[in-house]
Design a protein around this motif. Structure first.
Motif, PDB file in Angstrom:
ATOM      1  N   UNK A  78      11.925  -5.400   5.913  1.00 27.97           N
ATOM      2  CA  UNK A  78      11.800  -3.938   5.901  1.00 27.97           C
ATOM      3  C   UNK A  78      11.354  -3.386   7.256  1.00 27.97           C
ATOM      4  N   UNK A  79      10.613  -4.172   8.010  1.00 31.20           N
ATOM      5  CA  UNK A  79      10.254  -3.746   9.368  1.00 31.20           C
ATOM      6  C   UNK A  79      11.509  -3.665  10.242  1.00 31.20           C
ATOM      7  N   UNK A  80      12.408  -4.644  10.104  1.00 28.18           N
ATOM      8  CA  UNK A  80      13.634  -4.657  10.909  1.00 28.18           C
ATOM      9  C   UNK A  80      14.566  -3.503  10.550  1.00 28.18           C
ATOM     10  N   UNK A  81      14.455  -3.007   9.313  1.00 23.42           N
ATOM     11  CA  UNK A  81      15.264  -1.866   8.874  1.00 23.42           C
ATOM     12  C   UNK A  81      14.568  -0.525   9.141  1.00 23.42           C
ATOM     13  N   UNK A  82      13.381  -0.591   9.774  1.00 20.31           N
ATOM     14  CA  UNK A  82      12.558   0.603  10.036  1.00 20.31           C
ATOM     15  C   UNK A  82      12.201   1.340   8.757  1.00 20.31           C
ATOM     16  N   UNK A  83      11.940   0.600   7.693  1.00 18.50           N
ATOM     17  CA  UNK A  83      11.593   1.202   6.411  1.00 18.50           C
ATOM     18  C   UNK A  83      10.172   0.868   5.966  1.00 18.50           C
ATOM     19  N   UNK A  84       9.496  -0.002   6.714  1.00 24.17           N
ATOM     20  CA  UNK A  84       8.142  -0.394   6.363  1.00 24.17           C
ATOM     21  C   UNK A  84       7.167   0.692   6.828  1.00 24.17           C
ATOM     22  N   UNK A  85       6.415   1.245   5.887  1.00 22.64           N
ATOM     23  CA  UNK A  85       5.413   2.262   6.213  1.00 22.64           C
ATOM     24  C   UNK A  85       4.079   1.589   6.510  1.00 22.64           C
ATOM     25  N   UNK A  86       3.667   0.649   5.657  1.00 30.45           N
ATOM     26  CA  UNK A  86       2.422  -0.082   5.878  1.00 30.45           C
ATOM     27  C   UNK A  86       2.443  -1.381   5.084  1.00 30.45           C
ATOM     28  N   UNK A  87       1.589  -2.304   5.505  1.00 30.91           N
ATOM     29  CA  UNK A  87       1.419  -3.554   4.770  1.00 30.91           C
ATOM     30  C   UNK A  87      -0.016  -4.018   4.927  1.00 30.91           C
ATOM     31  N   UNK A  88      -0.518  -4.667   3.894  1.00 30.66           N
ATOM     32  CA  UNK A  88      -1.876  -5.201   3.956  1.00 30.66           C
ATOM     33  C   UNK A  88      -1.968  -6.435   3.081  1.00 30.66           C
ATOM     34  N   UNK A  89      -2.845  -7.357   3.487  1.00 29.69           N
ATOM     35  CA  UNK A  89      -3.127  -8.542   2.682  1.00 29.69           C
ATOM     36  C   UNK A  89      -4.074  -8.157   1.567  1.00 29.69           C
ATOM     37  N   UNK A  90      -3.924  -8.811   0.442  1.00 30.15           N
ATOM     38  CA  UNK A  90      -4.837  -8.624  -0.675  1.00 30.15           C
ATOM     39  C   UNK A  90      -5.549  -9.946  -0.944  1.00 30.15           C
ATOM     40  N   UNK A  91      -6.840  -9.990  -0.669  1.00 29.03           N
ATOM     41  CA  UNK A  91      -7.609 -11.197  -0.959  1.00 29.03           C
ATOM     42  C   UNK A  91      -8.093 -11.197  -2.402  1.00 29.03           C
ATOM     43  N   UNK A  92      -8.099 -10.026  -3.014  1.00 31.56           N
ATOM     44  CA  UNK A  92      -8.430  -9.890  -4.427  1.00 31.56           C
ATOM     45  C   UNK A  92      -7.705  -8.653  -4.939  1.00 31.56           C
ATOM     46  N   UNK A  93      -7.709  -8.490  -6.246  1.00 27.57           N
ATOM     47  CA  UNK A  93      -7.046  -7.330  -6.825  1.00 27.57           C
ATOM     48  C   UNK A  93      -7.932  -6.773  -7.932  1.00 27.57           C
ATOM     49  N   UNK A  94      -8.058  -5.461  -7.958  1.00 25.87           N
ATOM     50  CA  UNK A  94      -8.897  -4.814  -8.966  1.00 25.87           C
ATOM     51  C   UNK A  94      -8.212  -4.846 -10.330  1.00 25.87           C
ATOM     52  N   UNK A  95      -9.002  -4.932 -11.360  1.00 24.86           N
ATOM     53  CA  UNK A  95      -8.482  -4.820 -12.720  1.00 24.86           C
ATOM     54  C   UNK A  95      -8.424  -3.332 -13.073  1.00 24.86           C
ATOM     55  N   UNK A  96      -7.463  -2.654 -12.460  1.00 28.76           N
ATOM     56  CA  UNK A  96      -7.358  -1.201 -12.581  1.00 28.76           C
ATOM     57  C   UNK A  96      -6.193  -0.761 -13.466  1.00 28.76           C
ATOM     58  N   UNK A  97      -5.632  -1.685 -14.231  1.00 27.28           N
ATOM     59  CA  UNK A  97      -4.501  -1.354 -15.086  1.00 27.28           C
ATOM     60  C   UNK A  97      -3.153  -1.639 -14.466  1.00 27.28           C
ATOM     61  N   UNK A  98      -3.137  -2.022 -13.198  1.00 28.04           N
ATOM     62  CA  UNK A  98      -1.892  -2.406 -12.537  1.00 28.04           C
ATOM     63  C   UNK A  98      -1.344  -3.665 -13.201  1.00 28.04           C
ATOM     64  N   UNK A  99      -0.015  -3.775 -13.351  1.00 27.13           N
ATOM     65  CA  UNK A  99       0.539  -4.990 -13.961  1.00 27.13           C
ATOM     66  C   UNK A  99       0.289  -6.252 -13.139  1.00 27.13           C
ATOM     67  N   UNK A 100      -0.152  -6.105 -11.896  1.00 30.26           N
ATOM     68  CA  UNK A 100      -0.467  -7.271 -11.072  1.00 30.26           C
ATOM     69  C   UNK A 100      -1.908  -7.730 -11.256  1.00 30.26           C
ATOM     70  N   UNK A 101      -2.720  -6.967 -11.976  1.00 29.52           N
ATOM     71  CA  UNK A 101      -4.131  -7.314 -12.153  1.00 29.52           C
ATOM     72  C   UNK A 101      -4.311  -8.411 -13.189  1.00 29.52           C
ATOM     73  N   UNK A 102      -5.379  -9.170 -13.038  1.00 22.29           N
ATOM     74  CA  UNK A 102      -5.652 -10.293 -13.932  1.00 22.29           C
ATOM     75  C   UNK A 102      -5.824  -9.846 -15.380  1.00 22.29           C
ATOM     76  N   UNK A 103      -6.498  -8.725 -15.589  1.00 19.04           N
ATOM     77  CA  UNK A 103      -6.743  -8.261 -16.957  1.00 19.04           C
ATOM     78  C   UNK A 103      -5.434  -7.987 -17.697  1.00 19.04           C
ATOM     79  N   UNK A 104      -4.472  -7.351 -17.033  1.00 19.35           N
ATOM     80  CA  UNK A 104      -3.198  -7.031 -17.681  1.00 19.35           C
ATOM     81  C   UNK A 104      -2.378  -8.303 -17.895  1.00 19.35           C
ATOM     82  N   UNK A 105      -2.354  -9.181 -16.906  1.00 18.37           N
ATOM     83  CA  UNK A 105      -1.619 -10.447 -17.037  1.00 18.37           C
ATOM     84  C   UNK A 105      -2.179 -11.258 -18.201  1.00 18.37           C
TER      85      UNK A 105
END
Length: 192
Positions: free
Chosen positions: A158-185
């Motif tokens: 996406x960087x090569x296509x000039x479509x990347x706005x931002x990126x960040x590493x996630x060392x942990x994830x909040x159990x905030x209801x996101x389908x990627x969170x441990x609680x939902x999984x």
């Protein structure tokens, strides 16, 4: 490192002895100028090419039925039963020299990686995060090298296509209801 061959992919992956995968779980959050469905499809394609297997429609359907704004897909590495069995084989082979033969490599730590995307209006958010099972025969982040490589490939694409706005590493994830969170999984798939 995770041994990924044409025979050893996804749930059948085996891990060679004398490996170091680092301590970083390798999750990421990207904001990209792309439709969330297309962004998710691209991410899953890259993850599958990296050595994971598609987890099927069960998680995506369950999240859709909950009325979530996210589109989601899971990919997997390792198998709980095979991981236990291979850990026993590795234990008995240790110190004999046999542990260096692929037949005696242990099964990869069972890992479920969630890729979830949602619209942010003008852009889309993609979250990719691994969940290691505590039910396997070993607890190591065997998926980390594959996941780091996949996230780098997605980011670079996406960087090569000039479509990347931002990126960040996630060392942990909040159990905030996101389908990627441990609680939902855990709640939706029973993954532990």
């Amino acid at each position: 490192m995770v041994a990924v061959t044409s025979r050893d992919r996804g749930e059948d992956a085996h891990v060679a002895p004398l490996r170091w995968n680092g301590i970083d779980p390798g999750g990421a959050r990207l904001v990209v100028n792309e439709d969330p469905v297309d962004l998710l499809r691209t991410a899953v394609d890259v993850l599958v090419r990296s050595g994971f297997v598609d987890g099927g429609d069960a998680y995506a359907n369950a999240i859709r039925q909950l009325g979530s704004e996210w589109v989601v897909r899971d990919v997997r590495l390792g198998d709980i039963k095979q991981s236990r069995k291979r850990s026993v084989l590795e234990f008995f082979a240790e110190g004999t020299g046999l542990e260096f033969f692929p037949r005696f490599w242990r099964g990869a730590t069972p890992t479920l990686v969630v890729a979830a995307a949602r619209s942010l209006g003008d852009a889309s958010e993609l979250v990719v995060y691994p969940h290691y099972s505590t039910r396997g025969g070993s607890y190591a982040n065997d998926a980390a090298p594959l996941l780091r490589g996949a996230v780098t490939e997605i980011t670079d694409l996406y960087r090569s296509r000039n479509r990347l706005v931002s990126s960040e590493k996630l060392l942990s994830i909040k159990n905030d209801g996101s389908p990627a969170s441990q609680a939902v999984v855990r709640e939706v798939l029973g993954w532990r």
